[in-house]
Design a protein around this motif. Structure first.
Motif, short mmCIF file in Angstrom:
data_model
loop_
_atom_site.label_atom_id
_atom_site.label_comp_id
_atom_site.label_asym_id
_atom_site.label_seq_id
_atom_site.Cartn_x
_atom_site.Cartn_y
_atom_site.Cartn_z
N GLY A 1 0.81 -1.18 0.00
CA GLY A 1 -0.13 0.11 0.05
C GLY A 1 1.02 1.18 0.04
N PHE A 2 0.37 2.44 -0.80
CA PHE A 2 1.25 3.35 -1.03
C PHE A 2 0.46 4.77 -0.46
CE2 PHE A 2 2.95 6.72 -4.39
CZ PHE A 2 4.31 6.72 -3.69
N LEU A 3 1.10 5.45 0.29
CA LEU A 3 0.79 6.74 0.74
C LEU A 3 1.51 7.81 -0.10
CD1 LEU A 3 -1.00 8.54 2.44
CD2 LEU A 3 0.75 8.27 4.17
N ASP A 4 0.84 8.51 -1.15
CA ASP A 4 1.53 9.16 -2.04
C ASP A 4 1.27 10.70 -1.47
OD1 ASP A 4 2.35 10.64 -4.09
OD2 ASP A 4 1.00 9.83 -5.56
N ASN A 5 2.38 11.12 -1.14
CA ASN A 5 2.34 12.82 -0.67
C ASN A 5 3.10 13.45 -1.87
OD1 ASN A 5 1.38 12.38 1.99
ND2 ASN A 5 3.22 11.56 2.58
N GLY A 6 3.30 13.20 -2.99
CA GLY A 6 3.34 13.98 -4.23
C GLY A 6 5.19 14.18 -4.18
N TYR B 1 -1.64 5.50 11.32
CA TYR B 1 -1.20 6.87 11.68
C TYR B 1 -0.80 7.88 10.65
CZ TYR B 1 1.70 10.17 13.90
OH TYR B 1 2.13 11.48 14.46
N TYR B 2 0.03 7.49 9.81
CA TYR B 2 0.52 8.51 8.52
C TYR B 2 -0.85 8.53 7.55
CZ TYR B 2 5.08 8.56 10.52
OH TYR B 2 6.23 8.85 11.48
N ASN C 1 -3.44 13.69 8.79
CA ASN C 1 -3.70 15.02 8.09
C ASN C 1 -2.89 15.82 8.09
OD1 ASN C 1 -6.68 14.76 7.98
ND2 ASN C 1 -6.90 15.16 10.36
N VAL C 2 -1.53 15.31 7.80
CA VAL C 2 -0.37 16.01 7.49
C VAL C 2 0.38 15.34 6.10
CG1 VAL C 2 2.20 16.30 8.21
CG2 VAL C 2 0.17 16.19 9.93
N LYS C 3 0.67 16.32 5.18
CA LYS C 3 1.33 15.89 3.92
C LYS C 3 2.64 16.04 4.13
CE LYS C 3 1.15 16.84 -0.85
NZ LYS C 3 0.75 17.54 -2.10
N GLU C 4 3.28 14.75 4.31
CA GLU C 4 4.73 14.62 5.02
C GLU C 4 5.70 14.99 3.36
OE1 GLU C 4 4.83 14.17 7.66
OE2 GLU C 4 3.14 12.85 8.55
N ILE D 1 7.87 6.43 15.35
CA ILE D 1 7.29 7.85 14.73
C ILE D 1 8.34 8.65 15.03
CG2 ILE D 1 5.23 9.28 14.96
CD1 ILE D 1 3.46 6.92 15.55
N LYS D 2 8.84 9.02 15.95
CA LYS D 2 9.64 10.00 16.41
C LYS D 2 10.99 10.04 15.39
CE LYS D 2 8.93 10.61 21.35
NZ LYS D 2 9.48 10.53 22.57
N LEU D 3 11.40 8.79 15.09
CA LEU D 3 12.37 8.62 14.23
C LEU D 3 12.33 8.58 12.93
CD1 LEU D 3 14.11 5.47 16.03
CD2 LEU D 3 14.91 7.69 16.36
N ILE D 4 11.33 8.24 12.53
CA ILE D 4 10.74 8.47 11.07
C ILE D 4 10.43 10.04 10.83
CG2 ILE D 4 8.74 8.09 9.14
CD1 ILE D 4 8.66 5.28 10.83
N ASP D 5 9.70 10.56 11.94
CA ASP D 5 9.82 12.12 11.62
C ASP D 5 10.93 12.83 11.60
OD1 ASP D 5 6.83 11.53 11.55
OD2 ASP D 5 6.27 12.04 13.63
#
Length: 310
Positions: free
Chosen positions: A97-102, A153-154, A158-161, A292-296
């Motif tokens: 599954g892909f979360l596409d943030n452009g 979570y991601y 509601n955040v475009k990473e 999550i802290k590390l990824i962010d």
């Protein structure tokens, strides 16, 4: 007036808080995937296919884009290395599954969902293994639960990473990292677009004396900056090596930086006793909060440079 303000606050913050990692959801995922009805999720079994469908259903629910070759599925053929039964060639699949943030580059978050079935794959450590259900609650329903929690979570924060996120449940890991290797040899996203890979395998049996191990610290020049100042409600430690343990090794071989989360071995490893009631879901929740802290932190930095670990 104060009650109205409080009600408005709770109304606006509840959706966000609901997406935070949850010990209750973690336990429910693990109980579903590692129940006796799932018969150990052996590669090629009906139950393994049900586990894949469970993951795909949640990816769809979270609004992820299918990035397999058949919707969320990337099918492949798996061969049992240590043949105990005649059906040594089995159907398998990755669920993607892909979360596409452009964004230009993508972070991979992965965990394998297969286990040893009823002891016929040849890697059980139990006596008289054949015919015994190996539920694989820690190995690796715990990692899949983590994968689903991070996907939710991601996808729902509601955040475009600044990076895209690729969530992958690998098939046939127990047969030799076959699912991750198949993806890397037949990628549905160009490998040069991948920033790094997070792997979760056996994160459900936290020992406070040991802590959670995080391998791969030496696989990128940027990891020390990512970890700088990070604290958690659980104990953790890092290891430089990135080429062992689980599907992270396949990504490391392709010179992609990795982190590998693992709570350590235990007497039930690859035995029928690896059951859901032995999982520490609250500790796993804290492990995911750490991730999550590390990824962010990593998403604040440019694409990483791979460094081999000698």
């Amino acid at each position: 007036m104060m009650n109205r303000i409080l009600a408005l606050f709770l109304l606006t913050t509840a959706p966000l808080l609901a997406q935070e990692p949850s010990a209750d959801r973690i336990q429910k995922h693990i109980e579903k995937l590692a129940s006796d009805k799932m018969k150990g999720r052996g590669t090629g079994s009906r139950e393994n296919a049900k586990a894949a469908a469970y993951i795909a259903r949640h990816f769809r629910k979270y609004g992820l884009k299918p990035l397999g070759e058949d919707g969320f599925y990337q099918h492949f053929t798996a061969k049992v290395r240590r043949v105990v039964v005649l059906d040594s060639i089995r159907k398998a699949a990755n669920v993607i599954g892909f979360l596409d943030n452009g964004a230009t580059h993508t972070i991979v978050i992965g965990a394998h969902y297969d286990h040893l079935g009823t002891g016929n794959q040849g890697s059980s450590l139990a006596e008289n293994a054949q015919g015994q259900i190996h539920n694989g609650a820690d190995d690796n329903a715990s990692g899949v639960a983590g994968l689903l929690e991070l996907a939710q979570y991601y996808a729902k924060n509601n955040v475009k990473e600044p990076y895209n996120l690729l969530f992958m449940a690998f098939g046939a890991e127990e047969l030799g990292l076959l699912g991750s290797r198949h993806f890397l040899n037949h990628p549905t996203l160009p490998l040069d677009r991948l920033n790094f890979m997070i792997c979760m395998d056996m994160i459900g049996r936290y020992d406070p004396n040991r802590g959670v191990g995080i391998g791969g610290y030496g696989t990128a020049d940027a990891w020390p900056d990512v970890f700088k100042g990070v604290t958690a409600d659980i104990k953790f430690f890092t290891d430089r090596a990135g080429n062992g343990g689980s599907d992270n090794a396949a990504f490391y071989a392709k010179q992609i930086p990795v982190l590998f989360f693992h709570t350590g071995g235990h007497p039930d490893y690859h035995k029928p006793g690896d059951d859901p009631d032995k999982i520490d879901a609250k500790a796993e929740e804290e492990i995911l909060r750490l991730e999550i802290k590390l990824i962010d932190n990593a998403m604040k930095l440019p694409k990483m440079t791979f460094t081999p670990v000698k």
